[in-house]
Design an enzyme around this catalytic site. Sequence first.
Site, PDB file in Angstrom:
ATOM      1  N   LEU A 142      11.109 -20.389  -3.772  1.00 47.67           N
ATOM      2  CA  LEU A 142      10.038 -19.499  -3.333  1.00 47.67           C
ATOM      3  C   LEU A 142       8.861 -19.525  -4.303  1.00 47.67           C
ATOM      4  CD1 LEU A 142       9.075 -17.015  -1.501  1.00 47.67           C
ATOM      5  CD2 LEU A 142      10.102 -15.591  -3.305  1.00 47.67           C
TER       6      LEU A 142
ATOM      7  N   ARG B 108       1.683  -4.910   6.192  1.00 47.33           N
ATOM      8  CA  ARG B 108       1.018  -3.863   5.413  1.00 47.33           C
ATOM      9  C   ARG B 108       1.817  -2.575   5.518  1.00 47.33           C
ATOM     10  NH1 ARG B 108      -5.252  -2.318   4.371  1.00 47.33           N
ATOM     11  NH2 ARG B 108      -4.818  -0.542   3.013  1.00 47.33           N
TER      12      ARG B 108
ATOM     13  N   HIS C 251       3.128   3.304  -8.783  1.00 45.56           N
ATOM     14  CA  HIS C 251       2.957   1.878  -9.081  1.00 45.56           C
ATOM     15  C   HIS C 251       4.204   1.322  -9.785  1.00 45.56           C
ATOM     16  CE1 HIS C 251      -1.087   2.115  -7.716  1.00 45.56           C
ATOM     17  NE2 HIS C 251      -1.500   2.892  -8.688  1.00 45.56           N
TER      18      HIS C 251
ATOM     19  N   ARG D 254      -5.473  -2.087   8.654  1.00 43.69           N
ATOM     20  CA  ARG D 254      -6.674  -2.884   8.402  1.00 43.69           C
ATOM     21  C   ARG D 254      -6.338  -3.961   7.380  1.00 43.69           C
ATOM     22  NH1 ARG D 254      -7.858   2.324   6.460  1.00 43.69           N
ATOM     23  NH2 ARG D 254      -7.753   2.512   4.176  1.00 43.69           N
TER      24      ARG D 254
ATOM     25  N   SER E 159      -7.060  -5.664  -6.123  1.00 41.29           N
ATOM     26  CA  SER E 159      -8.241  -6.222  -5.479  1.00 41.29           C
ATOM     27  C   SER E 159      -9.455  -6.139  -6.393  1.00 41.29           C
ATOM     28  CB  SER E 159      -8.537  -5.478  -4.169  1.00 41.29           C
ATOM     29  OG  SER E 159      -9.157  -4.230  -4.430  1.00 41.29           O
TER      30      SER E 159
ATOM     31  N   GLY F  77       0.300   5.389  -4.532  1.00 44.74           N
ATOM     32  CA  GLY F  77      -0.252   6.667  -4.981  1.00 44.74           C
ATOM     33  C   GLY F  77       0.185   7.827  -4.124  1.00 44.74           C
ATOM     34  N   ARG F  78       0.184   7.642  -2.813  1.00 40.69           N
ATOM     35  CA  ARG F  78       0.599   8.711  -1.901  1.00 40.69           C
ATOM     36  C   ARG F  78       2.089   8.997  -2.031  1.00 40.69           C
ATOM     37  NH1 ARG F  78      -2.034   6.032   3.211  1.00 40.69           N
ATOM     38  NH2 ARG F  78      -2.197   4.310   1.705  1.00 40.69           N
TER      39      ARG F  78
ATOM     40  N   ASP G 232       0.818  -1.208   0.000  1.00 41.07           N
ATOM     41  CA  ASP G 232       0.000   0.000   0.000  1.00 41.07           C
ATOM     42  C   ASP G 232       0.855   1.262   0.000  1.00 41.07           C
ATOM     43  OD1 ASP G 232      -2.367   1.383   0.022  1.00 41.07           O
ATOM     44  OD2 ASP G 232      -2.690   1.208   2.179  1.00 41.07           O
ATOM     45  N   GLY G 233       0.312   2.317  -0.581  1.00 38.96           N
ATOM     46  CA  GLY G 233       0.945   3.630  -0.508  1.00 38.96           C
ATOM     47  C   GLY G 233       1.613   4.105  -1.777  1.00 38.96           C
TER      48      GLY G 233
END
Length: 254
Positions: free
Chosen positions: A143, A200, A49, A206, A77, A35-36, A32-33
């Site tokens: 892996l 995360r 991205h 969350r 997602s 875009g920010r 996550d993150g």
Amino acid sequence: MFSKYKEKRVEKIAISDIDLSNVPKHVAIIMDGNGRWAKNRGLPRVAGHKAGVQTIKKIANIASNIGIEVLTLFAFSTENWKRPEKEVKFLMELPQQFLLDYMEELMEKNVQVKLMGFDKQLPDNTLNAVREAEERTKNNTGLILNFALNYGSRAEIVNATKNILNDVINGKLEQDEINETTFNNYLLTKDYPEPDLLIRTSGEQRISNFLLWQLAYSELWFTPVYWPDFNEQLFLMAIYDYQKRGRRFGGLEE
């Protein structure tokens, strides 16, 4: 919890600090993150991205080096289709570019690529690229790099329930045979151990419809660092912190 370590401590975490006999078998990451990260630099979201892809390479490498068996990455997602069309198009092109650039190294490192999600909605070029990577790496034994692409946990659970019901109706499964183990065998992760550790990035704390069933007893580790800035030292810090925790699975610590 957020990591209690200061940045100076992060720099000191190395593979030598990790108990290689006690690494998690399965690590799941909500990346996550992006875009920010881009917004803070005055860049378009797609630049975040693109930068995040480089982080995938770094983390896959370090995960492979310390002996993790499965690395599941929440790449896209079922809710992400709501994003602007231009951004979605770019995100759908990233797997193809990543696999094209990284395939030789994946083979050298004995990494097996897998796709987890609902593929009917994926563009042909995206799906074909991942399926080709799965085919080329299917005999690798290191892996498992598992991309959760067009994945949503609620949809996965509903789909599993429908398939169980269908098998009961068709006489393939008795109602009394339905238990947690049976249900688990109808999930998209049926071939993998449940995640030992969820990471995360970006400061959000969350689950966001990711592996809701599978994360029941996973250790959770959150960091305020955006995914493009997440690095090997932070990953090792998460593993180091994981190894300091007592995992009782509802029982008492001996």
